[in-house]
Enzyme design. Structure first.
Site, PDB file in Angstrom:
ATOM      1  N   CYS A 142       0.816  -1.221   0.000  1.00  0.00           N
ATOM      2  CA  CYS A 142       0.000   0.000   0.000  1.00  0.00           C
ATOM      3  C   CYS A 142       0.845   1.264   0.000  1.00  0.00           C
ATOM      4  CB  CYS A 142      -0.978  -0.009   1.170  1.00  0.00           C
ATOM      5  SG  CYS A 142      -0.230   0.242   2.792  1.00  0.00           S
ATOM      6  N   HIS A 193      -2.379   1.378   7.096  1.00  0.00           N
ATOM      7  CA  HIS A 193      -2.786   1.280   5.694  1.00  0.00           C
ATOM      8  C   HIS A 193      -2.959   2.677   5.121  1.00  0.00           C
ATOM      9  CE1 HIS A 193      -4.210  -0.691   2.109  1.00  0.00           C
ATOM     10  NE2 HIS A 193      -5.283   0.061   2.091  1.00  0.00           N
ATOM     11  N   HIS A 248      -5.915   1.719  -4.166  1.00  0.00           N
ATOM     12  CA  HIS A 248      -4.981   1.207  -3.152  1.00  0.00           C
ATOM     13  C   HIS A 248      -4.598  -0.231  -3.465  1.00  0.00           C
ATOM     14  CE1 HIS A 248      -7.996  -1.046  -0.320  1.00  0.00           C
ATOM     15  NE2 HIS A 248      -8.469  -1.015  -1.532  1.00  0.00           N
TER      16      HIS A 248
END
Length: 384
Positions: free
Chosen positions: A297, A345, A357
């Site tokens: 990510c 994240h 993402h």
């Protein structure tokens, strides 16, 4: 964002919303190795959610066996919660791995520079010692008499005066050599001590990186083993539960009226970052990866902004710490949304309530609803 690019993105957003593949909340990971995706491995989308029930009895003479009975949804929900926890733990370990890797690279580069300084300092010290030794030999050749005594024994006044000047120059030169040698020795010791300290830190970071790497592998393996215990129909149902949770979270987020407030336009750099990130859609997730074939990510977001000419920190936690915070209602395409309380994240906002993402192992870079995971906050890599 350019009109043509925005139109294409709008079409993609519409398609994503239509099929409701918004990504399950709580399953995002800061990095990880690709693993089979329960949703992707399903042969066909499951029918609308309904409690599982035993199959109808077979007709007389039929050899067909009853269809397997699925466990209650609450059991699969427990499985989903367990998987979310495992992938989240892997995300925490991955961020630690990425941070240790970045620090190790920086310290390795610093060590190379210090090693060069130590070598240069030693060479300079050796040269000074040679010059001092040469001066001592010259004094020995003159009979060992001090220059002052040699001048006192001279019968030539002019020679005495000239010699006196040379004596002063020689004394200053000798004092300078000794002072230079002392200073060089001190600098050499300081650089050597600094190099030794950095080496210890480098070794500590290498050990921390190895430990974090093992934790990532362990959590992902445990998640794989848990999913391996499920049958195909159970995996399909699990994937449907994930989609349902994602839809509910996104609907609740949109229900706040947030889209009416989001009117910020991307900067030129923001458009470049969004274009880079969306161009990676479909590429596999891999923990610790920064492209060009796989990403985690924060690898995706850091590379997207590097491509836009604005280098940012490598990990999601450092992006949260170091980049400028903006209100969710003020975010614009290109801004980064940080998720979960421990900032494990990160995704890039692309507009229309959507993000791009790299979710977690077994998934690919994708579009998803910005509200499908708990939002910690928003950061902005570029200036207004």
């Amino acid at each position: 964002m350019g009109r043509g690019r925005r139109s294409g993105l709008a079409v993609a957003v519409t398609v994503v919303c239509a099929v409701t593949v918004l990504g399950a909340p709580g399953t995002a990971l800061a990095s990880g190795r690709p693993d089979p995706d329960p949703a992707a491995s399903a042969a066909s989308p499951p029918s609308p959610a309904s409690p599982a029930s035993p199959a109808s009895p077979a007709s007389p003479g039929s050899s067909a066996s009853p269809a397997p009975v699925l466990p209650p949804d609450k059991d699969l929900e427990a499985v989903r919660t367990k998987l979310d926890g495992l992938y989240h733990d892997a995300a925490v370990a991955t961020d630690a791995y990425n941070a240790a890797e970045e620090q190790a690279q920086q310290q390795s580069a610093a060590l190379v520079g210090l090693a060069q300084k130590v070598v240069q300092g030693q060479q300079r010290l050796d040269g000074l010692k040679d010059r001092i030794a040469a001066a001592a030999q010259a004094q020995y050749r003159t009979g060992g008499l001090p220059p002052q005594a040699q001048l006192m024994l001279s019968d030539d006044p002019q020679q005495f005066l000239d010699g006196a000047g040379r004596v002063l120059e020689g004394e200053r030169a000798a004092d300078g050599l000794l002072l230079d040698m002392t200073r060089t020795q001190q600098e050499l010791k300081r650089d050597a001590d600094d190099a030794a300290d950095r080496w210890k830190k480098l070794e500590a970071n290498r050990k921390a990186k190895a430990a974090a790497q093992q934790r990532v592998k362990d959590r992902i393996k445990e998640a794989e083993q848990l999913q391996a215990t499920l049958e195909k129909r159970q995996l399909e149902r699990l994937a449907e539960l994930e989609r349902q949770a994602a839809r509910q979270a996104q609907t609740a987020w949109l229900g706040t009226g947030i889209l009416k407030e989001l009117r910020g336009r991307a900067t030129t750099a923001g458009e470049k970052a969004v274009r880079y990130a969306t161009d990676q859609i479909g590429k596999p997730y891999e923990w610790g990866a920064e492209g060009p074939k796989t990403y985690d990510c924060s690898g995706l977001t850091s590379q997207a902004w590097a491509a836009a000419g604005r280098p940012i920190p490598r990990t999601s936690q450092e992006q949260w710490k170091q980049l400028r915070h903006v209100a969710v209602a003020d975010m614009r395409p290109g801004d980064l949304i940080i998720y979960f309380q421990d900032a494990t994240h990160v995704a890039m906002y692309v507009g229309d309530g959507m993000i791009v993402h790299a979710p977690r192992p077994g998934r690919t870079v994708t579009l998803a609803g910005a509200g499908t995971m708990p939002i910690l906050g928003v950061v902005r890599p570029d200036a207004d």
